[in-house]
Design a protein around this motif. Structure first.
Motif, mmCIF file in Angstrom:
data_model
loop_
_atom_site.group_PDB
_atom_site.id
_atom_site.type_symbol
_atom_site.label_atom_id
_atom_site.label_comp_id
_atom_site.label_asym_id
_atom_site.label_seq_id
_atom_site.Cartn_x
_atom_site.Cartn_y
_atom_site.Cartn_z
ATOM 1 N N ALA A 310 -44.824 -19.438 -25.346
ATOM 2 C CA ALA A 310 -45.277 -20.507 -24.462
ATOM 3 C C ALA A 310 -46.792 -20.472 -24.306
ATOM 4 N N ARG A 311 -47.356 -19.274 -24.143
ATOM 5 C CA ARG A 311 -48.806 -19.165 -24.005
ATOM 6 C C ARG A 311 -49.514 -19.654 -25.268
ATOM 7 N N GLN A 312 -48.986 -19.260 -26.412
ATOM 8 C CA GLN A 312 -49.585 -19.697 -27.686
ATOM 9 C C GLN A 312 -49.536 -21.215 -27.820
ATOM 10 N N LEU A 313 -48.400 -21.798 -27.443
ATOM 11 C CA LEU A 313 -48.236 -23.247 -27.534
ATOM 12 C C LEU A 313 -49.241 -23.953 -26.623
ATOM 13 N N LEU A 314 -49.341 -23.503 -25.372
ATOM 14 C CA LEU A 314 -50.240 -24.135 -24.420
ATOM 15 C C LEU A 314 -51.702 -23.991 -24.825
ATOM 16 N N PRO A 323 -56.481 -15.402 -22.695
ATOM 17 C CA PRO A 323 -57.456 -14.590 -21.951
ATOM 18 C C PRO A 323 -57.232 -13.085 -21.987
ATOM 19 N N CYS A 324 -56.147 -12.608 -22.610
ATOM 20 C CA CYS A 324 -55.939 -11.164 -22.717
ATOM 21 C C CYS A 324 -54.982 -10.889 -23.872
ATOM 22 N N PRO A 325 -54.960 -9.654 -24.390
ATOM 23 C CA PRO A 325 -54.052 -9.311 -25.484
ATOM 24 C C PRO A 325 -52.590 -9.439 -25.082
ATOM 25 N N GLU A 326 -51.724 -9.654 -26.065
ATOM 26 C CA GLU A 326 -50.300 -9.851 -25.817
ATOM 27 C C GLU A 326 -49.660 -8.658 -25.121
#
Length: 399
Positions: A310-314, A323-326
């Protein structure tokens, strides 16, 4: 003109039927208050019925065995000795109980960070105003590149006067997992006790109280563990327990009993309330474990992978950078708001997303650039399509 909502039925996970969530709301904010499954709520209602059928019998005979059973199951789940645990209504109460019990002087410093939860920071300010102790804030940069930045920023602020460090395990504002075991070890080596606000940790990540080694740790059971509201715990190292008292002093303070520690006698009974949330913790642990073949470990990993997707998509849709590593996030993640929306208030943006698009998501004001963050949560009832819909809604708002 309102944006035309898609067919929610096509985007609702099977698992959402196990919760009481509104089908007309895209609920992407499990992190704020959690959400309790129907099966756990049914158990709570059954316990409440038992209580009301004969309150005297319930509190006189049934209450303590049920509470002890819940404490035992929780202790096993977080790998803590059962004698070191008490229940509290929420993590903030646990933090306040410790702070109000300890004695500070004007020569003492209490260390925290600029990522600390506002309610607990207010508790620190209150203690400082009463005792003269000084609150020292370690400024942790955000965005972050590595956990080592957190450790360096915290340790840089340690002095010979540092008495206690209050740290979030998983930050509410930024969703970052602090390297807690390393931090506790380094602080202990410098003679600093640690009070950990673990509000989001139980059920989001694997917890091991004995490995973490914190002096004090308070965590919520109503968030990612999905117990009813008003269920949390306070862990206190054995040698520190005589110093720690609940915010409400009641019968346990002078109980003649010797079969339990004064620590548990005081916290277990602070007056008449509804204890059924605590008693449902074993049911919540068992229910959530039953949802996937791999139990809790698979559930945590699934939620982690979903929030990463979801973060990658957004980030891609909004043209911003993660804003930070996975490895520094669990089941919550934040995404910077595009520059075109930075002048809007976080309240306005939250309300527009909810009123126009039916999306319930946390919008976080941040003290530096980026000025606002979208914080998404991933629980088993969420689907990737819901985050795509969020991205579409945000793009419609800043066109």
């Amino acid at each position: 003109m309102k944006y035309e909502k898609p067919d929610f039925k096509l985007r609702t996970s099977y698992y959402q039927e196990l919760w009481s969530l509104d089908d007309n709301v895209v609920f992407l904010n499990h992190g704020s208050y959690g959400a309790c499954p129907k099966a756990v709520l049914r158990m709570q209602q059954s316990l409440r019925s038992q209580l009301e059928q004969d309150p005297v019998n319930f509190f006189g005979r049934q209450w303590e065995p049920l509470l002890d059973n819940a404490r035992s199951k929780l202790a096993a789940f977080i790998n803590a000795d059962v004698q070191d645990l008490v229940f509290v209504p929420n993590a903030t109460t646990g933090v306040n109980s410790v702070l109000r019990s300890l004695t500070f002087s004007p020569d003492d410093e209490i260390l925290t960070t600029n990522h600390e939860y506002n309610a607990c920071r207010n508790a620190l300010n209150f203690i400082a105003s009463r005792t003269g102790a000084r609150v020292v804030v370690a400024k942790i940069p955000f965005p972050l590149e590595s956990p080592e930045q957190i450790i360096a920023a915290v340790l840089e602020k340690v002095s010979a006067k540092t008495r206690l460090a209050l740290l979030d395990h998983i930050t509410s504002q930024t969703g970052v997992i602090f390297p807690m075991q390393q931090l506790v070890k380094e602080l202990q080596a410098r003679g600093v006790e640690t009070l950990i606000d673990g509000a989001h940790a139980p059920g989001m990540i694997s917890l091991n109280m004995q490995e973490i080694g914190a002096t004090y740790y308070s965590g919520n059971c109503h968030k990612w563990l999905s117990a009813p509201k008003g269920a949390a715990f306070l862990y206190v190292q054995r040698d520190k327990q005589p110093e720690i008292h609940p915010l409400t002093i009641s019968h346990g303070a002078n109980s003649p009993r010797t079969d339990k520690s004064r620590f548990q006698l005081e916290f277990d009974w602070t007056g008449t309330d509804d204890p059924t949330g605590y008693m449902c913790v074993p049911e919540a642990i068992a229910f959530m474990s039953s949802l996937l073949p791999g139990g809790w470990l698979e559930l945590m990993q699934r939620n982690h992978q979903l929030v990463l997707q979801a973060r990658q998509l957004l980030c891609k849709e909004l043209e911003v950078q993660p804003p930070c590593p996975e490895e520094m996030i669990g089941s919550m993640a934040v995404v910077p708001i595009p520059v075109s929306l930075e002048n809007c208030s976080h309240v306005w943006l939250h309300d527009e997303l909810f009123d126009q698009f039916g999306i319930q998501v946390q919008v976080v004001p941040w003290q530096e650039s980026p000025g606002m963050l979208i914080r998404i949560s991933a629980q088993i009832y969420n689907t990737l399509e819901q985050y795509q819909y969020l991205a579409t809604a945000l793009k419609n708002l800043y066109r």
